[in-house]
Design an enzyme around this catalytic site. Sequence first.
Site, PDB file in Angstrom:
ATOM      1  N   TYR A   1      -3.502  -1.303   9.826  1.00  0.00           N
ATOM      2  CA  TYR A   1      -3.452  -1.604   8.389  1.00  0.00           C
ATOM      3  C   TYR A   1      -2.137  -1.111   7.776  1.00  0.00           C
ATOM      4  O   TYR A   1      -1.439  -1.857   7.084  1.00  0.00           O
ATOM      5  CB  TYR A   1      -4.641  -0.951   7.686  1.00  0.00           C
ATOM      6  CG  TYR A   1      -4.589  -1.051   6.182  1.00  0.00           C
ATOM      7  CD1 TYR A   1      -4.938  -2.238   5.534  1.00  0.00           C
ATOM      8  CD2 TYR A   1      -4.179   0.030   5.403  1.00  0.00           C
ATOM      9  CE1 TYR A   1      -4.878  -2.344   4.143  1.00  0.00           C
ATOM     10  CE2 TYR A   1      -4.117  -0.061   4.021  1.00  0.00           C
ATOM     11  CZ  TYR A   1      -4.472  -1.251   3.398  1.00  0.00           C
ATOM     12  OH  TYR A   1      -4.411  -1.351   2.030  1.00  0.00           O
TER      13      TYR A   1
ATOM     14  N   SER B   1       0.834  -1.196   0.000  1.00  0.00           N
ATOM     15  CA  SER B   1       0.000   0.000   0.000  1.00  0.00           C
ATOM     16  C   SER B   1       0.866   1.242   0.000  1.00  0.00           C
ATOM     17  O   SER B   1       1.900   1.293   0.676  1.00  0.00           O
ATOM     18  CB  SER B   1      -0.914   0.016   1.226  1.00  0.00           C
ATOM     19  OG  SER B   1      -1.600   1.256   1.339  1.00  0.00           O
TER      20      SER B   1
END
Length: 338
Positions: free
Chosen positions: A209, A194
């Site tokens: 996350y 990410s």
Amino acid sequence: MMCGDALLRQEPWFISLATIGALYSAAVVFRLLPHLALLLRRPTDLRHRYGAWAVVTGPTSGIGESLALELARRGLNLVLVGRDPAKLQDISETISKTRAVQTKTVVFDLSLVATPQGDEAMRRLQETVEGLDVGLLVNNAGVAKPCAVYLHEMDVEAWVRMIRVNLWTLTEVTAAVLPGMVQRGRGAVVNIGSGSSEAIPSFPLYSVYAASKRYVAQFSRSLYVEYRSKGIDVQCQAPLFVETKMTWRAGKRGKQGPLSRLVMPTSDAYARAAARWIGHGPLCMPNLGHRLQWYLCRVAPDRFLDALRLRENLRQRAVFQRLRSPRAPSHANGGKQS
């Protein structure tokens, strides 16, 4: 005359600023050259370079579905790994009807890794890939829910599930597929990370996350160094926002103009770029718009980016709280990233 003298006194500052700006612009252009060259180059024949089969986790929606379809378009047979038998069957049938490739499915709730049920599913996956020329593994499956919450608001089971899928499962599936690649002397592992862990200094309200995706990047980089001498390419792809059901729920669905598509591509557009980048370095942002955003973030002060990200994620928190409300419209419950 006095104005002229003042201008002359300021001129060195202007020259310095102009020089710094020119040097930075040249550095950005220089870094973009490999990206642009890759767009002009003929795409790699992934089947010929790595092998006839690809394993894709989380292939039933979003980036995973688009990547599965793109790899099938490029002639790769697919082992599709996910938790929903009906959705796996749907994507398998879609691929079989449109492409002359084979598909196999493995039902695996990846959040149960390292449990008796997870061990049994892992054995099924190992049995499925045994004897196949698996040349590519795409670890796409990831969990971002619950989205936009303070850590103290997050249920323990939720962040344990996130860690299991984003870290543990990715590690175990990679370890299960690598031995065959080592034996054949070729292969590629693509781990979907990410941009939240690469392009910006923090990702508040998504702390677990973002930390889990940082693991993905470091894990990938280390494996890249370990296995490149064995003919295996390992890569972390770090996208920023891609238009999926999850971003739609967060209120980030873009308009249809070309600028918005550059900032937030569709999952299909991302998949086309992602397939081109396989084998080109340990870390990449395949989408050109994402890479430009990454460079802009490097210029901005960390404090500014922290404040901007906190404000935006607090806005998302308010959106998700409305969606979680029992009075929220039923149609708002459809977006879940697999």
